[in-house]
Scaffold this active site. Structure first.
Site, mmCIF file in Angstrom:
data_model
loop_
_atom_site.group_PDB
_atom_site.id
_atom_site.type_symbol
_atom_site.label_atom_id
_atom_site.label_comp_id
_atom_site.label_asym_id
_atom_site.label_seq_id
_atom_site.Cartn_x
_atom_site.Cartn_y
_atom_site.Cartn_z
ATOM 1 N N PRO A 1 -31.765 53.531 -104.697
ATOM 2 C CA PRO A 1 -32.972 53.583 -105.539
ATOM 3 C C PRO A 1 -33.509 52.175 -105.815
ATOM 4 O O PRO A 1 -32.735 51.221 -105.921
ATOM 5 C CB PRO A 1 -32.483 54.233 -106.838
ATOM 6 C CG PRO A 1 -31.045 54.552 -106.662
ATOM 7 C CD PRO A 1 -30.547 53.877 -105.432
ATOM 8 N N ARG B 1 -37.777 28.891 -111.137
ATOM 9 C CA ARG B 1 -36.721 28.867 -110.127
ATOM 10 C C ARG B 1 -37.292 28.676 -108.731
ATOM 11 O O ARG B 1 -36.767 27.916 -107.920
ATOM 12 C CB ARG B 1 -35.918 30.162 -110.191
ATOM 13 C CG ARG B 1 -34.509 29.970 -109.723
ATOM 14 C CD ARG B 1 -33.713 31.185 -110.056
ATOM 15 N NE ARG B 1 -34.559 32.365 -109.879
ATOM 16 C CZ ARG B 1 -34.089 33.574 -109.620
ATOM 17 N NH1 ARG B 1 -32.799 33.763 -109.527
ATOM 18 N NH2 ARG B 1 -34.900 34.589 -109.477
ATOM 19 N N TYR C 1 -26.052 33.213 -122.810
ATOM 20 C CA TYR C 1 -26.807 33.221 -121.566
ATOM 21 C C TYR C 1 -26.834 31.793 -121.022
ATOM 22 O O TYR C 1 -27.334 30.882 -121.686
ATOM 23 C CB TYR C 1 -28.216 33.705 -121.891
ATOM 24 C CG TYR C 1 -29.050 34.131 -120.712
ATOM 25 C CD1 TYR C 1 -29.245 35.486 -120.438
ATOM 26 C CD2 TYR C 1 -29.677 33.195 -119.896
ATOM 27 C CE1 TYR C 1 -30.033 35.889 -119.379
ATOM 28 C CE2 TYR C 1 -30.458 33.594 -118.825
ATOM 29 C CZ TYR C 1 -30.642 34.939 -118.569
ATOM 30 O OH TYR C 1 -31.427 35.337 -117.528
ATOM 31 N N ASN D 1 -33.656 42.896 -109.762
ATOM 32 C CA ASN D 1 -32.200 42.796 -109.900
ATOM 33 C C ASN D 1 -31.652 41.466 -109.410
ATOM 34 O O ASN D 1 -32.096 40.939 -108.393
ATOM 35 C CB ASN D 1 -31.563 43.953 -109.104
ATOM 36 C CG ASN D 1 -30.055 43.968 -109.212
ATOM 37 O OD1 ASN D 1 -29.363 43.232 -108.522
ATOM 38 N ND2 ASN D 1 -29.538 44.787 -110.101
#
Lengths: 555, 555
Positions: B136, B414, B475, B142
């Site tokens: 999926p 980035r 983080y 991601n």
């Protein structure tokens, strides 16, 4: 012998404590009206004689017994009749009726009392080697049929009583996390925490006779869960003994590590292994804690108010409201000269009736507040405004104090009624706010249709016990005088009707009691066929030989 | 052709948007100092030419294609090269380096765009019949390697893009529950909710390019999760298409129905089926929403303050604090004449230095407040008191407004750095409060040792992004200029060192990014061997042929 204490083998709680109504003048008339039972004339059964209990001889191979003794010590392995009987059931109505019938289809064969995790591992190893079944046992308060061996079980059944594992091991004061052994009973663990100024804040109705491990294994919820969370929120880590080693979930506040194994163990009722300890969120005992009572004109107003409170900036520790029937019951069980009953009956109700309120519809609510005095004051102000907007009326803290004192005593009432042939039991659900009134109505209709079907005068009442952002838990109590011929058959008709009504009206089969054998027939309708398939796959892959509390939750 | 939009095939976000530093005078000197890269002289790579991308021909049997076309419509099945490439990776540093190398080991063979649940069911049926793999795909953001087919996969691989399923289907306004299709992107679903006065309140960094289904499948967390909860709390029900039918979890506020199947699907990254819609908690847009900025003398003071806030009666919507390094970075990326940078550099820092604060240690914090104006005022007063007690300093709402505006732009940075050969990536964890400073120190030490090992000048910085009762999420962002020879080998050394430090210091391998392929090597150390065994059993029993995103999370 072990020093682990158990409840009465034939009923709830400890010997010498029982419900009585002599000081509650409203109670007998109430029961007469509700289920047609005359408490003054009804015949009471005697306390059953343990000598009359029939139990088959244990299946206890000598080699297995020897292995178990090596694991936990000779004195902590027993096939004693009383131990076996005490570990056969929980305390559901079905359990009580069966135990009072003195005939036990299948008791566990051996009871063991391990004293540490190594001993639990030794028990598991011995059981797996012998192909024996393992059923973990905490306080024995379960009412979902999670503890009993299947009647047709031919393998040796070992009840693993965690009662010796009851220590607070450690508090991480910076993180508000405590490591506690799984067999600690509610009062025991709260006492150990309180000594150092902390509380778990988990107070289910069964508090005095249930354990941390049991709460985790059944997804328990407590009276202050609105603030402290359900046990699924509270428990951050644990250790679970399995055949090939110990499953360890470390205490992490939140994690993205795939499907949650933590949330697989919570609610697993022993099917994935034996929980030996848990790391749980604890809180410093709040500066102030208070429960305020409110009255609402009717159920619809009350539910609307609870929904608005859940949506507001207030975050009370308790949101509880009884429907008209349960409010009537509460007033009837109050003592003559104390509490809300006297006040209500003397003056408040005549005032309210003058404003158009009807006694059978009025709803009594308890809202709890905790924190700094300032926080309590502010959040109460928000709640008060919402209550007022929904035509409610605050009546102070008096009734709340009484409620707080007697909240754990309700289960004794069930034994009292059962002595006179009346079945009393509970079913609870949760549903979105939009469906709550519908669930309530559907359950009433279903119960009354069931009473009609079995030809009994029955009673049902309900309260909202926990609020969430999107809905709430409704807790139903039902009662009727059973016939002699097939009491459990009659009970099944009523209980089944209520469970089916939960499903049909958009609720779940249980909010906090678990599934066991009792609710398993409705699981597929609740979480769907594929949901059950996924769960079955989890169990069968984790325990291919079906040794860990087999056929509970899903067959 | 489908109207589903995708990110740049070679980088983050949409064409035409990119990071630039010309208006941020502090940025180039900062980068020079941090990783030794001179932005004014460094050679920039050209945008890669899609024609140069090498992809093997698709494995797309005619019969399978025909079945898929029947299921979703001819125009929604494609083996087009761009579609296949876009669906090969997410957007991790590893993904970007590989895509820029123009060589793809294994792309999906077929991309399908089902338009409703029946179409998804048709795709699943066709795939199962053909023995094809299903992956999926939501927004493609991601960064845990959850989307790519295994290089050695010999079966046909179908990427199931949920992008056409993007509707808000229904709001249950009484319950604060919305049914939303799984493929809805963040801005799309918030716009549909806002039209009716509601918000989901879920704002991950990837918000603009990630979907509801993706959030659920990876256990996402957002910037305001302190108030609204992680996605695991927010999602109350869903529908998941599986080979034998649809798994349906109805929206229930809380349930005791055995191990939580809901919590098995959350974080499952496609391994248990394909999520088509979810019922999620939504909230009325709050009357007031504000972000205040604070400075702390150093990291220890800042963490202590956050812990005290989490324990207090205040319940802020955001608790965020950057360490000294990240605070320096934030000031360096501020525009010349605006925001906190100007103010800080002109006057505040000299004042603070006079009081003994050191520029490299000062920590910038953002605390968010939501609710009624009164509630915001009161909770802020609680926070202010705690900040003061921990030697912190409030500097108003100006910086918070800027932070709020640019919070979703960071990923563009980035690509900008990568154009000049610098690797920048992130790793995040969560741990109990008592271990947070230790985790922070351990990660710094591990990253710096890794930089030394690969012989590169490296940078690391961190912020606390979410607070819980018992701990918080940390983080980390790290960067260095990669060598030409083995850039991903160098990256692996650093990334692995950080992940191992998480574990060794008591943290989890991911707080909200998921596991995928990237974090799978550490899962056993995180949730124990038996934890992985139980999870593997779940996957293999639910998907014995390994068709659903095989070998992700656990191999």
């Amino acid at each position: 012998m072990t020093d682990v204490k158990h409840m009465k083998w034939w009923g709830w709680g400890v010997d010498g404590v029982a419900f009585h109504h002599e000081d509650k003048p409203g109670f007998a008339p109430f029961v007469k009206k509700a289920v047609g039972l005359d408490l003054w004339t009804a015949e009471r059964t005697e306390k059953p004689d343990f000598a009359d209990v029939q139990v088959a001889d244990p299946i206890a191979p000598a080699a297995l017994l020897a292995e178990l003794k090596t694991a936990v010590g000779d004195e902590n392995v027993t096939t004693d009749k009383l131990d076996r009987v005490v570990h056969t059931f929980g305390k559901s109505l079905r359990d009580l009726v069966r135990i009072r019938a003195l005939k036990i289809d299948r008791a566990p064969d051996i009871v063991v009392y391990p004293g540490d995790e190594d001993a639990v591992a030794g028990v598991v190893k011995a059981a797996v080697a012998a192909g024996a079944v393992l059923i973990p046992f905490g306080g024995g308060s379960n009412i979902a049929g999670s503890l009993e061996p299947h009647a047709d079980e031919t393998r040796p059944v070992i009840s693993v009583d965690l009662g010796r594992l009851r220590l607070l091991l450690d508090i991480d004061e910076d993180s508000g996390l405590a490591r506690i052994q799984a067999g600690a009973l509610g009062p025991d663990l709260e006492a150990q925490l309180a000594e150092r100024g902390w509380t778990l804040g988990h107070f289910p109705d069964s508090f005095t006779h249930s354990t941390l491990g049991g709460w985790i294994a059944t997804r328990s919820s407590g009276m202050q869960s609105d603030k402290y969370g359900d046990i699924a929120d509270i428990v951050r880590g644990f250790r679970v003994v399995r055949p090939n080693g110990t499953l360890v979930i470390r205490p992490i506040p939140s994690a993205s590590t795939g499907p949650s194994v933590r949330e697989m163990v919570v609610g697993s009722e022993g099917r994935l292994g034996i929980i030996t300890e848990a790391t749980v969120q604890v809180h410093r005992i709040p500066e102030k804690r208070v429960i305020h009572a409110y009255f609402f004109k009717n159920w619809n107003h009350a539910i609307k108010a609870m929904q608005e409170i859940s949506e507001s900036d207030a975050a009370p520790s308790i949101t509880r409201v009884s429907d008209g029937n349960e409010t009537g019951f509460s007033l009837a069980t109050s003592k003559e000269s104390k509490g809300v009953s006297k006040f209500v009956q003397d003056s408040l109700f005549s005032f309210l009736e003058g404003r158009g309120w009807k006694p059978g519809e009025v709803c009594l609510s308890f809202i709890g507040f905790e924190g700094s005095p300032d926080h309590v004051k502010r959040t109460k102000a928000i709640v008060d405004k919402i209550v007022k907007r929904n035509s409610g009326l605050g009546v102070g803290t008096g009734p709340g104090v009484l409620y707080d004192q007697k909240k754990f005593d309700t289960p004794y009432l069930r034994d009292f009624l059962l002595d006179m042939g009346a079945a009393g039991d509970v079913s609870e659900t949760a549903a979105p706010w939009s469906k709550l009134v519908g669930v309530h109505d559907a359950v009433y209709a279903a119960a009354n249709a069931a009473y009609e079907q079995i030809g009994r005068q029955g009673w049902i009442m309900s309260h909202l016990s926990h609020s969430y952002h999107s809905g709430a838990c409704l807790y139903f109590t039902f009662a009727f005088v059973m016939g002699d011929e097939d009491p459990l058959g009659e009970y099944d008709v009523v209980k089944s009707a209520i469970q089916q009504a939960f499903i049909d009206a958009g609720g779940t089969i249980s909010h906090h009691h678990g599934v066991g054998l009792e609710h398993a027939p409705w699981l597929e309708q609740d979480i769907s066929t594929e949901g059950v398939a996924v769960m079955s796959g989890l169990f069968s892959s984790a325990d291919p030989d079906g040794l860990f509390n087999p056929r509970k939750i899903v067959v």
